[in-house]
Structures are given as structure tokens and as C-alpha cells.
Design a protein around this motif. Structure first.
Motif, PDB file in Angstrom:
ATOM      1  N   GLU A  58       0.833  -1.207   0.000  1.00 61.05           N
ATOM      2  CA  GLU A  58       0.000   0.000   0.000  1.00 61.05           C
ATOM      3  C   GLU A  58       0.871   1.263   0.000  1.00 61.05           C
ATOM      4  O   GLU A  58       0.599   2.221  -0.718  1.00 61.05           O
ATOM      5  CB  GLU A  58      -0.945  -0.004   1.201  1.00 61.05           C
ATOM      6  CG  GLU A  58      -1.988   1.080   1.165  1.00 61.05           C
ATOM      7  CD  GLU A  58      -2.913   1.011  -0.060  1.00 61.05           C
ATOM      8  OE1 GLU A  58      -3.287   2.087  -0.571  1.00 61.05           O
ATOM      9  OE2 GLU A  58      -3.259  -0.100  -0.515  1.00 61.05           O
ATOM     10  N   LEU A  59       1.939   1.259   0.813  1.00 64.06           N
ATOM     11  CA  LEU A  59       2.850   2.402   0.835  1.00 64.06           C
ATOM     12  C   LEU A  59       3.587   2.545  -0.489  1.00 64.06           C
ATOM     13  O   LEU A  59       3.801   3.668  -0.975  1.00 64.06           O
ATOM     14  CB  LEU A  59       3.841   2.276   1.993  1.00 64.06           C
ATOM     15  CG  LEU A  59       3.258   2.473   3.391  1.00 64.06           C
ATOM     16  CD1 LEU A  59       4.263   2.064   4.453  1.00 64.06           C
ATOM     17  CD2 LEU A  59       2.798   3.904   3.587  1.00 64.06           C
ATOM     18  N   ALA A  60       3.955   1.431  -1.101  1.00 61.04           N
ATOM     19  CA  ALA A  60       4.623   1.465  -2.412  1.00 61.04           C
ATOM     20  C   ALA A  60       3.701   2.086  -3.454  1.00 61.04           C
ATOM     21  O   ALA A  60       4.146   2.877  -4.304  1.00 61.04           O
ATOM     22  CB  ALA A  60       5.050   0.065  -2.826  1.00 61.04           C
ATOM     23  N   LYS A  61       2.431   1.757  -3.401  1.00 56.62           N
ATOM     24  CA  LYS A  61       1.442   2.317  -4.338  1.00 56.62           C
ATOM     25  C   LYS A  61       1.290   3.831  -4.120  1.00 56.62           C
ATOM     26  O   LYS A  61       1.263   4.602  -5.082  1.00 56.62           O
ATOM     27  CB  LYS A  61       0.109   1.604  -4.136  1.00 56.62           C
ATOM     28  CG  LYS A  61      -0.983   2.054  -5.069  1.00 56.62           C
ATOM     29  CD  LYS A  61      -2.267   1.272  -4.808  1.00 56.62           C
ATOM     30  CE  LYS A  61      -3.394   1.820  -5.652  1.00 56.62           C
ATOM     31  NZ  LYS A  61      -4.667   1.140  -5.375  1.00 56.62           N
ATOM     32  N   THR A  62       1.221   4.249  -2.857  1.00 56.77           N
ATOM     33  CA  THR A  62       1.104   5.676  -2.536  1.00 56.77           C
ATOM     34  C   THR A  62       2.353   6.430  -2.991  1.00 56.77           C
ATOM     35  O   THR A  62       2.263   7.540  -3.536  1.00 56.77           O
ATOM     36  CB  THR A  62       0.872   5.866  -1.024  1.00 56.77           C
ATOM     37  OG1 THR A  62      -0.303   5.146  -0.652  1.00 56.77           O
ATOM     38  CG2 THR A  62       0.710   7.326  -0.660  1.00 56.77           C
TER      39      THR A  62
END
Length: 177
Positions: A161-165
Motif C-alpha cells: 500500500e505504501l509502495a502504491k502511494t
């Protein structure tokens, strides 16, 4: 192809913010990247007396010129005692004396990380407020919390999720170049 200048607001040889910047620039194909390690940029503490007696160092003027040549800037600020580090504050003090609008019209991707769960967000927010005074357009921000749990050197951001953000912030920044 855009010219991008990237650095962390830390002068630590073990800076996790530098690691985040380095990883971020590795995702940018077809652009000219100038990645600066601020360990190589020692500046004395700003003071009017020092400025009057010594003027500006060549490395400071060169840094300001490199910023002027860049199409965009990436900065990851570290946090000390709930604010940007003294090193980063000192750097902006010096740069603003050489040229008040040293980031004039520059799109900026502003990031932060820390070992804690807040990811240096307080320093990021303070810096986001200050940079426009120097002409910056902060077009995207990203904070990486709990660095050790969410980042692995050689791999990057491990939390999906952090990688996507992060990727969305990078893409938003690149769209402004």
C-alpha cells in the motif's frame, strides 16, 4: 527528458532519507538525475557576521546553480525533535541568502521517513509550508513510516500500500515536469 536534482535534508552518512531519495530516483527512467549526498556539503552555521566576513562558499553557489538548472527537485527531509533538522534549516538559510527564490518555479516532490510510526510527517508538513516562500511548487508529498519495517535496501518499499502511494506521488511529480 527532464533534469532532476535530488537530495535528503540530512548530512548523516547513514541517512535513511537519502536511501529513500536514492530509491525514488531509481524509479525514474528517461530522466537525467543528479543525486546529491549532503555528507559532501558541509556548511558552517549561518550567521550574518560569518556571511559578511566570508561570503558564500563555492559549493553553496554551485548547489544554488544546480537547483536553477533542474526541471524538478526531490527532497526528503529528516526529523529532529518534531521539526526539520538543523542541517536542513541551515541549508535553506544559506541558499536564501544567495538568492531568496532559489527554488523559483521548481516543482518539488517532498518526502520524509523515520524509524517511527509518523514517518517524519511533522518535518514534512513544516517544510511544505516553508518551501513556497523560496519559490517552490510542492506538487506531491510522501511520508514513509517505520522505515525498518517498510523499506529494504536493494528492494525499496516493501509494504504494498505504501509502495502504491509512493508511486502515485512520483507520477504526480513527473507529470509536472
Amino acid at each position: 527528458m527532464a533534469a532532476i536534482l535530488a537530495f535528503a535534508g540530512s548530512n548523516s552518512s547513514k541517512s535513511i532519507n537519502y536511501q529513500l531519495v536514492k530509491y525514488t530516483t531509481s524509479l525514474m527512467d528517461n530522466h537525467t538525475i543528479q543525486l546529491l549526498n549532503m555528507v559532501n556539503y558541509p556548511f558552517p552555521m549561518f550567521g550574518e557576521d560569518y556571511e559578511r566576513d566570508n561570503g558564500y562558499s563555492n559549493s553553496l553557489v554551485e548547489l544554488k546553480d544546480d537547483m536553477a538548472k533542474a526541471d524538478g527537485i526531490i527532497i526528503s527531509v529528516n526529523e529532529h525533535n518534531s521539526g526539520p533538522s538543523a542541517y536542513f534549516k541551515n541549508l535553506t538559510d544559506w541558499l536564501s541568502r544567495v538568492e531568496r527564490k532559489f527554488l523559483d518555479g521548481k516543482p518539488v516532490l517532498l518526502m520524509s521517513t523515520s524509524g517511527g510510526q509518523r514517518g517524519g510527517i511533522t518535518a514534512l508538513e513544516a517544510t511544505k509550508t516553508v518551501l513556497p516562500r523560496f519559490g517552490a511548487e510542492v506538487v506531491a508529498t510522501f511520508s514513509l513510516p517505520s522505515y525498518s519495517a517498510n523499506f529494504k535496501e536493494g528492494e525499496g518499499i516493501t509494504n504494498a500500500e505504501l509502495a502504491k502511494t509512493h508511486r502515485a506521488a512520483v507520477d504526480q511529480f513527473l507529470s509536472k515536469l
